[in-house]
Design an enzyme around this catalytic site. Sequence first.
Site, PDB file in Angstrom:
ATOM      1  N   LYS A 225       0.811  -1.220   0.000  1.00 45.46           N
ATOM      2  CA  LYS A 225       0.000   0.000   0.000  1.00 45.46           C
ATOM      3  C   LYS A 225       0.848   1.275   0.000  1.00 45.46           C
ATOM      4  CE  LYS A 225      -4.543  -1.394   1.509  1.00 45.46           C
ATOM      5  NZ  LYS A 225      -5.632  -1.207   2.486  1.00 45.46           N
ATOM      6  N   ARG A 259      -4.561  -9.791   4.438  1.00 45.16           N
ATOM      7  CA  ARG A 259      -4.947  -9.727   3.019  1.00 45.16           C
ATOM      8  C   ARG A 259      -3.701  -9.354   2.214  1.00 45.16           C
ATOM      9  NH1 ARG A 259      -6.805  -5.819  -0.635  1.00 45.16           N
ATOM     10  NH2 ARG A 259      -8.345  -6.602  -2.134  1.00 45.16           N
TER      11      ARG A 259
END
Length: 290
Positions: A225, A259
């Site tokens: 991210k 995840r």
Amino acid sequence: MRSGTLRLGRREFGAHEPVIMAIVNRTPDSFYDQGATFRDEPALARVEHAVSEGAAIIDIGGVKAGPGEEVTAEEEARRTVGFVAEVRRRFPDVVISVDTWRHDVAEAVCEAGADLLNDAWGGVDPQLAEVAARYGVGLVCTHAGGAEPRTRPHRIAYDDVMADILRVTTGLAERAAELGVRRDGILIDPGHDFGKNTRHSLEATRRLGEMVDTGWPVLVSLSNKDFVGETLDRPVKERVIGTLATTAVSAWLGAQVYRVHEVAETRQVLDMVAAIAGHRPPAVARRGLA
């Protein structure tokens, strides 16, 4: 510290059992793989590979999280529903999660065999939890800072970001339970990058133990991210090491579900942290014994 069992689909996970959720994007414009699993065969190959490497959950998404071309509910369903049905047929024991904020898409994927609804946009569609309750599936309750789906934060501020995360996620979880979603199928997610700047995401990681202390199982979506990229000043394809470092910290603080894009690497990190914490033995132990 959580003491109960997490139940998703046919699977049960103990309180100290780390769980990998592998990402399979059915989008042509995903930020990480740029559509590598948009077509069915590469996507099914990705599922098979992820399961072989230790993923217990497959998270299927039909809409890119960030801004981009509009994707209608009909198109999102076209990208996901048939694929969910095929994954269910080929992998009867895997937990199938679908990343969606729309209740009509959620209903269609539940009919096709989904076990978990991953609502990354913080309950923006309140009917989504009702669908989860009606079909007896699990639900991820995420903090998104009140952001609209597919928008990026702009000068967002919190008096106390973790206090807001706790208020929103536990509120969503309790509402879901009141609607009839099984308490042992509800997870909470701090929502790294969603409605947050990099400093917010770092603080959320640092204080993750406060979420664990609520008793709800915690899911973290850290993989490659922007907060990792900005912290290390690395482009998307060079964020794996930073992601794994953040994964190790999150595991030590008690997060349960991860995840991820890189399944095998994450599995090693989680196994190592679990062994240090005393929750699993070494795979082999020969040193000093021969």
